[in-house]
Design an enzyme around this catalytic site. Structure first.
Site, PDB file in Angstrom:
ATOM      1  N   MET A 116       0.850  -1.198   0.000  1.00 46.72           N
ATOM      2  CA  MET A 116       0.000   0.000   0.000  1.00 46.72           C
ATOM      3  C   MET A 116       0.886   1.249   0.000  1.00 46.72           C
ATOM      4  SD  MET A 116      -3.458  -0.981   1.980  1.00 46.72           S
ATOM      5  CE  MET A 116      -2.914  -0.721   3.644  1.00 46.72           C
ATOM      6  N   GLY A 117       2.140   1.081  -0.392  1.00 49.61           N
ATOM      7  CA  GLY A 117       3.032   2.231  -0.507  1.00 49.61           C
ATOM      8  C   GLY A 117       3.639   2.654   0.813  1.00 49.61           C
ATOM      9  N   LEU A 170       6.784   3.027   1.297  1.00 45.43           N
ATOM     10  CA  LEU A 170       7.702   1.884   1.379  1.00 45.43           C
ATOM     11  C   LEU A 170       8.828   2.114   2.381  1.00 45.43           C
ATOM     12  CD1 LEU A 170       7.987   1.101  -2.447  1.00 45.43           C
ATOM     13  CD2 LEU A 170       6.341   0.209  -0.780  1.00 45.43           C
ATOM     14  N   HIS A 171       9.149   1.048   3.114  1.00 43.31           N
ATOM     15  CA  HIS A 171      10.276   1.072   4.063  1.00 43.31           C
ATOM     16  C   HIS A 171      11.094  -0.190   3.823  1.00 43.31           C
ATOM     17  CE1 HIS A 171       7.880  -1.842   6.225  1.00 43.31           C
ATOM     18  NE2 HIS A 171       6.879  -0.973   6.304  1.00 43.31           N
ATOM     19  N   HIS A 178       9.345  -3.539   3.131  1.00 42.83           N
ATOM     20  CA  HIS A 178       8.873  -3.751   1.747  1.00 42.83           C
ATOM     21  C   HIS A 178      10.053  -4.029   0.810  1.00 42.83           C
ATOM     22  CE1 HIS A 178       5.679  -0.842   3.267  1.00 42.83           C
ATOM     23  NE2 HIS A 178       4.977  -1.890   2.903  1.00 42.83           N
ATOM     24  N   GLN A 200     -10.295  -2.642   2.622  1.00 39.37           N
ATOM     25  CA  GLN A 200      -9.744  -3.327   3.813  1.00 39.37           C
ATOM     26  C   GLN A 200      -9.671  -2.411   5.031  1.00 39.37           C
ATOM     27  OE1 GLN A 200      -5.840  -4.097   1.704  1.00 39.37           O
ATOM     28  NE2 GLN A 200      -5.024  -3.859   3.763  1.00 39.37           N
ATOM     29  N   GLN A 224       6.201 -11.343   7.211  1.00 43.35           N
ATOM     30  CA  GLN A 224       5.768 -12.090   8.401  1.00 43.35           C
ATOM     31  C   GLN A 224       5.084 -11.186   9.426  1.00 43.35           C
ATOM     32  OE1 GLN A 224       8.927 -14.084  10.722  1.00 43.35           O
ATOM     33  NE2 GLN A 224       7.601 -13.652  12.464  1.00 43.35           N
ATOM     34  N   SER A 269       7.269  -0.502   9.996  1.00 44.24           N
ATOM     35  CA  SER A 269       5.867  -0.361   9.609  1.00 44.24           C
ATOM     36  C   SER A 269       5.642   1.063   9.120  1.00 44.24           C
ATOM     37  CB  SER A 269       4.982  -0.614  10.835  1.00 44.24           C
ATOM     38  OG  SER A 269       3.694  -0.103  10.624  1.00 44.24           O
ATOM     39  N   SER A 270       4.714   1.212   8.189  1.00 49.33           N
ATOM     40  CA  SER A 270       4.385   2.559   7.709  1.00 49.33           C
ATOM     41  C   SER A 270       3.839   3.407   8.853  1.00 49.33           C
ATOM     42  CB  SER A 270       3.346   2.487   6.593  1.00 49.33           C
ATOM     43  OG  SER A 270       3.856   1.695   5.554  1.00 49.33           O
TER      44      SER A 270
HETATM   45  O1  PAF Z   1      -0.043  -5.807   3.572  1.00 45.22           O
HETATM   46  C1  PAF Z   1      -0.479  -4.866   2.869  1.00 45.22           C
HETATM   47  O2  PAF Z   1       0.170  -3.850   2.644  1.00 45.22           O
HETATM   48  C2  PAF Z   1      -1.879  -4.976   2.270  1.00 45.22           C
HETATM   49  O3  PAF Z   1      -2.744  -5.604   3.146  1.00 45.22           O
HETATM   50  C3  PAF Z   1      -1.887  -5.673   0.889  1.00 45.22           C
HETATM   51  C4  PAF Z   1      -1.440  -7.127   1.000  1.00 45.22           C
HETATM   52  C5  PAF Z   1      -0.989  -4.926  -0.069  1.00 45.22           C
HETATM   53  C6  PAF Z   1      -3.301  -5.672   0.321  1.00 45.22           C
HETATM   54  O4  PAF Z   1      -3.780  -4.363   0.153  1.00 45.22           O
END
Ligand code: PAF
Length: 283
Positions: free
Chosen positions: A31-32, A34-35, A38, A62, A149, A186-187
């Site tokens: 979901m961008g 990024l760290h 990711h 979600q 994880q 984490s973001s």
């Molecule tokens: O883990 C995430 O960042 C999100 O839940 C995912 C898997 C990209 C789905 O939107």
């Protein structure tokens, strides 16, 4: 060179051409914002496959809290720089209209796998995750898809999705990447003050204490001690449980193999999650 794709049609076209050349594709859904967590997935995808496709899409279905969705950090330009540095091949970054023409009416249910941990507190969250991940799997047809994880329950849900819907792909879970003080990347960490970042490192300390003491006391006692420790650090625990690493059901006896300690807690206003495998574990 990173190739930016905004539409489903272009993505399908790119994938068609890659498949014609028998290229293997590693997919990293994100979901961008990024760290390193990711980027470790991107690196693994690059090692394992001919081509890496990363997706960035803040998936509205979600989120069960509109405020949380609004506040979710969007850092496109910085994310592109990171992906260029990692030599990622393709970035799929669609608009919400491109992904959802309408509110989807399909809902997913994962039974006992989602009635625990995060599922208890985030109604409909995993159905939304399953919806977007299914779309990405259809559009990208990855050889391998990579997830962290840190979201262990999400990984188990996606495993079930892949098995039940026969998606022809492999899943790989990559280890949690931590700051030097143990805080899981984490973001959401961007929303913590410097003091809160130090405070948040106690989550990992609490999980580690359970792991270190596992052979010395009963699990419920160890969990209570860890909760008391966190409360003394002004951390508001939503749950702290030791569960089976596969079916995620609570474990009461510390003899069982493949156990994982999972936590969700508030540091200030920010809700953080983390987990730690308690015994020797190989996926
Ligand atoms: O883990 C995430 O960042 C999100 O839940 C995912 C898997 C990209 C789905 O939107």
């Amino acid at each position: 060179m990173l190739h930016l794709i905004r539409t489903q049609a272009e993505l399908r076209d790119v994938v068609f051409r890659l498949k014609q050349k028998n290229k293997t594709i590693g997919l990293v859904p994100t979901m961008g914002n990024l760290h390193e967590g990711h980027l470790s997935l991107v690196r693994q995808a690059k090692v394992d496959n001919d081509v890496c496709v990363t997706s960035i899409f803040v998936n509205p279905t979600q989120f069960n809290d509109a405020e949380d969705l609004k506040k979710y950090p969007r850092t496109e330009a910085q994310d592109i720089l990171h992906l260029e540095r990692e030599a990622c091949d393709f970035l799929f970054m669609p608009s919400a209209d491109e992904v959802y023409t309408d509110n989807p009416c399909l809902l997913f249910q994962f039974g006992s796998l989602e009635s625990v941990l995060e599922g208890k507190y985030r109604d409909g969250h995993f159905s939304g995750v399953a919806t977007i991940v299914s779309k990405l799997f259809h559009w990208v047809s990855p050889t391998v898809a990579y997830f962290g994880q840190k979201d262990l329950q999400q990984f188990r849900i996606i495993e079930t999705l892949v098995k039940d819907l026969s998606f022809p792909l492999q899943l790989k879970m990559c280890p949690i990447v931590r700051e030097n003080n143990g805080l899981a990347m984490s973001s959401r960490n961007n929303r913590l003050s410097t003091e809160e970042k130090t405070q948040a490192a106690h989550l990992y300390k609490a999980l580690t204490s359970i792991k270190e003491l596992i052979h010395t006391d009963e699990l419920p006692n160890l969990i209570n001690q860890a909760k008391a420790y966190l409360s003394a650090q002004n951390i508001n625990v939503e749950y702290l449980e030791v569960v089976d690493a596969y079916n995620l059901q609570t474990i009461k006896e510390n003899k069982k193999q493949k156990a994982v300690a999972c936590i969700a807690a508030y540091v200030g206003e920010v809700r953080l999650i983390d987990n730690l495998f308690l015994n020797h574990f190989k996926e």
